[in-house]
Design a protein around this motif. Structure first.
Motif, PDB file in Angstrom:
ATOM      1  N   GLU A 136      46.258  41.225  40.973  1.00  0.00           N
ATOM      2  CA  GLU A 136      45.361  40.134  41.340  1.00  0.00           C
ATOM      3  C   GLU A 136      44.136  40.707  42.030  1.00  0.00           C
ATOM      4  O   GLU A 136      44.235  41.680  42.784  1.00  0.00           O
ATOM      5  CB  GLU A 136      46.069  39.146  42.277  1.00  0.00           C
ATOM      6  N   ASP A 137      42.989  40.133  41.777  1.00  0.00           N
ATOM      7  CA  ASP A 137      41.733  40.583  42.372  1.00  0.00           C
ATOM      8  C   ASP A 137      41.085  39.376  43.059  1.00  0.00           C
ATOM      9  O   ASP A 137      40.255  38.684  42.466  1.00  0.00           O
ATOM     10  CB  ASP A 137      40.816  41.161  41.295  1.00  0.00           C
ATOM     11  N   PRO A 138      41.468  39.104  44.307  1.00  0.00           N
ATOM     12  CA  PRO A 138      40.991  37.877  44.962  1.00  0.00           C
ATOM     13  C   PRO A 138      39.505  37.881  45.261  1.00  0.00           C
ATOM     14  O   PRO A 138      38.945  36.842  45.626  1.00  0.00           O
ATOM     15  CB  PRO A 138      41.803  37.845  46.264  1.00  0.00           C
ATOM     16  N   GLY A 146      34.277  30.006  41.454  1.00  0.00           N
ATOM     17  CA  GLY A 146      34.558  30.112  42.875  1.00  0.00           C
ATOM     18  C   GLY A 146      35.305  31.391  43.211  1.00  0.00           C
ATOM     19  O   GLY A 146      35.411  32.310  42.409  1.00  0.00           O
ATOM     20  N   ASP A 147      35.843  31.429  44.435  1.00  0.00           N
ATOM     21  CA  ASP A 147      36.557  32.632  44.860  1.00  0.00           C
ATOM     22  C   ASP A 147      37.983  32.618  44.338  1.00  0.00           C
ATOM     23  O   ASP A 147      38.616  31.577  44.226  1.00  0.00           O
ATOM     24  CB  ASP A 147      36.587  32.717  46.397  1.00  0.00           C
ATOM     25  N   GLY A 148      38.514  33.812  44.088  1.00  0.00           N
ATOM     26  CA  GLY A 148      39.922  33.967  43.771  1.00  0.00           C
ATOM     27  C   GLY A 148      40.237  33.741  42.314  1.00  0.00           C
ATOM     28  O   GLY A 148      39.429  33.265  41.529  1.00  0.00           O
ATOM     29  N   GLY A 149      41.481  34.076  41.938  1.00  0.00           N
ATOM     30  CA  GLY A 149      41.984  33.741  40.627  1.00  0.00           C
ATOM     31  C   GLY A 149      41.769  34.775  39.554  1.00  0.00           C
ATOM     32  O   GLY A 149      42.261  34.618  38.447  1.00  0.00           O
ATOM     33  N   ARG A 150      41.030  35.861  39.836  1.00  0.00           N
ATOM     34  CA  ARG A 150      40.822  36.840  38.785  1.00  0.00           C
ATOM     35  C   ARG A 150      41.880  37.924  38.841  1.00  0.00           C
ATOM     36  O   ARG A 150      42.529  38.139  39.864  1.00  0.00           O
ATOM     37  CB  ARG A 150      39.419  37.450  38.897  1.00  0.00           C
ATOM     38  N   ARG A 296      52.668  34.535  36.575  1.00  0.00           N
ATOM     39  CA  ARG A 296      52.522  34.740  38.006  1.00  0.00           C
ATOM     40  C   ARG A 296      51.040  34.897  38.298  1.00  0.00           C
ATOM     41  O   ARG A 296      50.389  35.786  37.739  1.00  0.00           O
ATOM     42  CB  ARG A 296      53.288  35.976  38.476  1.00  0.00           C
ATOM     43  N   GLY A 297      50.518  34.035  39.142  1.00  0.00           N
ATOM     44  CA  GLY A 297      49.088  34.097  39.404  1.00  0.00           C
ATOM     45  C   GLY A 297      48.308  33.905  38.123  1.00  0.00           C
ATOM     46  O   GLY A 297      48.468  32.912  37.414  1.00  0.00           O
ATOM     47  N   ARG A 298      47.495  34.907  37.786  1.00  0.00           N
ATOM     48  CA  ARG A 298      46.677  34.843  36.583  1.00  0.00           C
ATOM     49  C   ARG A 298      47.190  35.792  35.504  1.00  0.00           C
ATOM     50  O   ARG A 298      46.415  36.331  34.728  1.00  0.00           O
ATOM     51  CB  ARG A 298      45.221  35.162  36.923  1.00  0.00           C
ATOM     52  N   ALA A 299      48.494  35.966  35.438  1.00  0.00           N
ATOM     53  CA  ALA A 299      49.114  36.765  34.373  1.00  0.00           C
ATOM     54  C   ALA A 299      50.182  35.919  33.697  1.00  0.00           C
ATOM     55  O   ALA A 299      50.965  35.231  34.363  1.00  0.00           O
ATOM     56  CB  ALA A 299      49.720  38.043  34.929  1.00  0.00           C
ATOM     57  N   VAL A 300      50.243  35.973  32.357  1.00  0.00           N
ATOM     58  CA  VAL A 300      51.165  35.143  31.595  1.00  0.00           C
ATOM     59  C   VAL A 300      51.621  35.912  30.362  1.00  0.00           C
ATOM     60  O   VAL A 300      50.936  36.821  29.886  1.00  0.00           O
ATOM     61  CB  VAL A 300      50.488  33.802  31.213  1.00  0.00           C
TER      62      VAL A 300
END
Length: 412
Positions: A136-138, A146-150, A296-300
């Motif tokens: 994750e790269d917040p 916006g911020d977060g999610g990358r 999980r987070g931004r991985a699928v």
């Protein structure tokens, strides 16, 4: 990231990765594919595509290419291992297309890969790019700026890349799955298989070479079907054993003549078939316990990275195509809804739609494995009687429309 939607990094340029990329592009969403191999290639001889996939591929504009490259079986036939008698037979061809809205096709894997690759093109395909990790790269911008999610993809050569979402379409040894879960869920079935392609003229004893056929016998079975207009037949010969699989990979070399020895005494057509191609490596056949999570987070995950399954319903590639289209539809729905949380909802929706479906197919394929290897006797006779209802019993697999299911879920 542009306002049109998330930037998707797809890890793996196999069937799942390329189908997902095409489905995303059809929905106006950007994608980049990262493939560790220096060129596109598929492992395995051929693939069987059933209507639950060919309908979806036709909507991506690939129906004419697939029909031209493949072969449509005439029947589904189950046969006795020794005398070759037809235990059960059901028409495929036109009646199958009429019932399920798409053809059943046997296709060379290389031809299928080439069709998908040509449709995608080379501009956003990065070959020789092995992903070693996903984090994750917040600090990055999320899907709405916006911020977060990358996420950050780390490559084996030291380079890295950012994306709004990383999709693991990288198979059973998935690098992305290590980000999603630490579950070790592969389960050896106690069976292994040998694959090959044989010209029909090399098998003069083979009845009905245009059909998809199962030859069932004690401790083994052979599945075969045509894969092109030239009459080439693809086979998978499955044997019980070895008792344990100790190889680090699913592939191991077999002693010369080991395949033919396992089918000693079988019908002459089977001996001709297995003699008509060089003995392949032995492939351990593994299933997979259902993962507790697919994202999980931004991985699928999609395809074998999420749900490796035994090949006895021929559904590995077909379920992967279903995953790809479902994920694309869920992400398109999130883009329309707007907001960073919409993408979290999209991944949960995708997982909910696909987990139950793939578990059902996995479970059914595992049960089928043992039934195909019964010795002659009362249990085999009960199985043989049940084969008369195969179209009714397994129609639920072929009739499913993943795109319509996803559209209904997004609209709800």
């Amino acid at each position: 990231m542009g306002a049109s939607g998330p930037n998707i990094a797809i890890v793996g340029a196999g069937i799942g990765g390329l189908t997902l990329a095409l489905a995303l592009r059809a929905r106006g969403i950007d994608a980049e594919i990262h493939e560790q191999a220096p060129e596109l290639r598929e492992v395995g001889a051929a693939v069987a595509l059933s209507a639950n996939a060919t309908r979806l591929l036709a909507r991506l504009g690939l129906d004419e290419q697939l029909t031209a490259a493949g072969a449509e079986p005439t029947e589904l036939i189950h046969r006795h291992w020794k005398d070759g008698r037809r235990i059960a037979a059901h028409p495929v061809g036109a009646s199958y297309r009429e019932r399920f809205g798409g053809p059943y096709l046997g296709v060379h894997r290389a031809a299928f890969q080439r069709i998908l690759g040509d449709a995608w093109g080379s501009e956003r395909l990065h070959l020789g790019t092995a992903v070693s990790g996903v984090t994750e790269d917040p600090t990055g911008a999320g899907p709405t700026g916006g911020d977060g999610g990358r996420v950050r993809l780390e490559f084996a050569d030291g380079r890295s890349a950012r994306a709004d979402l990383a999709v693991g379409a990288d198979g059973v040894h998935s690098a992305v799955r290590r980000r999603v879960t630490d579950e070790d869920v592969t389960v050896y079935s106690g069976t292994s298989g040998f694959r090959g392609l044989v010209p029909a003229e090399a098998m003069p004893s083979l009845p009905d070479p245009g059909a998809i056929q199962f030859w069932m016998g004690p401790g083994a079975h052979v599945l075969h079907y045509p894969v092109d207009s030239a009459g080439t037949v693809n086979f998978l010969a499955v044997v019980t054993g070895p008792q344990r699989w100790s190889e680090d990979t699913w592939r191991a070399e077999a002693a010369p003549g080991e395949l033919l020895a396992a089918f000693d005494g079988w019908h002459p057509a089977i001996i001709e078939m297995l003699s008509g191609a060089p003995q392949s490596a032995r492939w351990g056949l593994f299933g997979q316990a259902p993962l507790r999570r697919w994202s999980r987070g931004r991985a699928v995950l999609v395809g074998d990275a999420a749900h490796a399954m035994l090949p006895h319903h021929g559904q590995g590639a077909n379920q992967t195509v279903e995953d790809a289209v479902t994920l694309a539809d869920c992400l398109a729905g999130a883009r329309a809804a707007g907001g960073s949380e919409a993408y979290d909802v999209a991944l949960r929706r995708y997982e909910r739609l696909r987990r139950v479906r793939t578990r059902q197919v996995q479970r059914s394929s595992w049960v089928t494995s043992g039934l195909l290897h019964l010795p002659d006797g009362p249990a085999a006779e009960r199985r043989d009687r049940k084969l008369a209802t195969v179209p009714a019993d397994f129609g639920w697999i072929h009739a499913h429309d993943a795109e319509r299911a996803a559209a209904a879920a997004v609209a709800s």
